[in-house]
Motif scaffolding. Structure first.
Motif, PDB file in Angstrom:
ATOM      1  N   PRO A  30       6.212 -40.936 -19.216  1.00 53.11           N
ATOM      2  CA  PRO A  30       5.802 -41.037 -20.629  1.00 53.11           C
ATOM      3  C   PRO A  30       4.544 -40.247 -20.945  1.00 53.11           C
ATOM      4  N   ASP A  33       5.855 -36.246 -20.616  1.00 53.31           N
ATOM      5  CA  ASP A  33       6.807 -35.831 -21.653  1.00 53.31           C
ATOM      6  C   ASP A  33       6.262 -35.979 -23.070  1.00 53.31           C
ATOM      7  N   ILE A  35       5.652 -38.856 -24.558  1.00 53.63           N
ATOM      8  CA  ILE A  35       6.108 -40.075 -25.213  1.00 53.63           C
ATOM      9  C   ILE A  35       4.927 -40.975 -25.556  1.00 53.63           C
ATOM     10  N   PHE A  36       4.022 -41.158 -24.600  1.00 51.01           N
ATOM     11  CA  PHE A  36       2.885 -42.040 -24.837  1.00 51.01           C
ATOM     12  C   PHE A  36       1.958 -41.508 -25.931  1.00 51.01           C
ATOM     13  N   VAL A  58       7.774 -48.951 -22.199  1.00 49.45           N
ATOM     14  CA  VAL A  58       7.577 -47.524 -21.913  1.00 49.45           C
ATOM     15  C   VAL A  58       7.109 -47.318 -20.476  1.00 49.45           C
ATOM     16  N   ILE A 121      11.952 -42.373 -28.980  1.00 48.25           N
ATOM     17  CA  ILE A 121      12.227 -43.706 -28.439  1.00 48.25           C
ATOM     18  C   ILE A 121      13.721 -43.997 -28.453  1.00 48.25           C
ATOM     19  N   ILE A 124      15.473 -42.065 -25.704  1.00 49.50           N
ATOM     20  CA  ILE A 124      15.263 -42.668 -24.388  1.00 49.50           C
ATOM     21  C   ILE A 124      16.105 -43.922 -24.246  1.00 49.50           C
TER      22      ILE A 124
END
Length: 276
Positions: A30, A33, A35-36, A58, A121, A124
């Motif tokens: 995360p 990539d 994402i976080f 996550v 999200i 994923i």
């Protein structure tokens, strides 16, 4: 009953080599990539419920559980030490990325970027639910990159030299929640190994992650912890102590022999059918 292996996990293990590196890859993904950072910019850490949801779904999630229970070997102490070492790195990187969030925020139109964060999200969640479906979806990093391009607004760009300490603490708290969850799984792994159905937990986690994405889009009320509720129900459904001997807490000899025979006869190569 926790020996199910996802084709994506198998490919990752072949690339990174070893369960410890696989756990580091899964928990740090995360951060790598994007994402976080997307969740931070989308305001997902604005309250304690959001911090718990991001941390558990996550950084924790079914992938972390699967690696610890189905891929890692060694004693309980070795699993805990490996998880703790990975967790320290994740905490540091999460703090750094949260500190950079205000600078990134000044470059973007957050209203547009939040939509892409929600799409990440949901993508994923779909990949978690089915590896076969995930083959047709773009990587999260691609979606985050497209979101940054679409929402780029350099007119108000500014370099924030003093990070927001509250935001940094929230970012570290979210990562810490995931690390604490992973440590709890590692500590109880000898017992959970035969008491948790990873397939059920994985699918339920995907549903909870999808609910989190919908809440970012505003399609689900964010004042109720629906994602946590789904995750709680998932945990209950995935928990099956009937597979463990009640007196010894270990699988019976017949079940162990059957499991070993099944593992020897099953092809777990990269072309194995996905979890669904």
């Amino acid at each position: 009953m926790s020996h199910s292996q996802h084709p994506v996990a198998l490919r990752l293990e072949q690339r990174v080599g070893g369960a410890a590196r696989l756990l580091a890859t899964v928990m740090a993904l995360p951060l790598v990539d994007g994402i976080f950072p997307a969740m931070v910019l989308a305001g997902a850490l604005s309250d304690p419920i959001g911090i718990l949801e991001v941390g558990l779904l996550v950084f924790g999630g079914s992938a972390t559980v699967a690696v610890i229970l189905a891929e890692m070997s060694g004693s309980r102490r070795e699993r805990v030490e490996t998880t703790l070492a990975v967790g320290v790195v994740v905490l540091v990187l999460a703090g750094v990325e949260a500190a950079l969030a205000p600078t990134i925020e000044s470059l973007l139109d957050l209203v547009v970027f939040e939509r892409f964060a929600a799409l990440v999200i949901l993508a994923i969640a779909a990949k978690t639910a089915s590896a076969r479906v995930g083959e047709y979806l773009p990587r999260p990093a691609v979606i985050v990159g497209l979101g940054m391009v679409a929402s780029l607004d350099p007119a108000n760009a500014q370099l924030v030299l003093v990070p927001d300490p509250t935001l940094v603490l929230r970012g570290v708290a979210a990562a810490g929640t995931g690390v604490a969850f992973a440590l709890a799984v590692a500590v109880t792994s000898p017992w959970l190994h035969d008491a948790v159905d990873i397939d059920r937990f994985r699918f339920g986690s995907a549903v909870a992650l999808g609910v989190l994405g919908l809440s970012v889009l505003g399609l689900v009320p964010d004042d109720a912890p629906l994602a946590l509720a789904v995750l709680g129900v998932t945990t209950l459904l995935a928990f099956d102590p009937g597979e463990v001997d009640e007196e010894s807490g270990e699988a019976t000899a017949e079940e162990t022999a059957a499991s070993t025979t099944a593992d020897e006869e099953t092809d777990i190569g990269p072309d194995r059918a996905p979890w669904l």
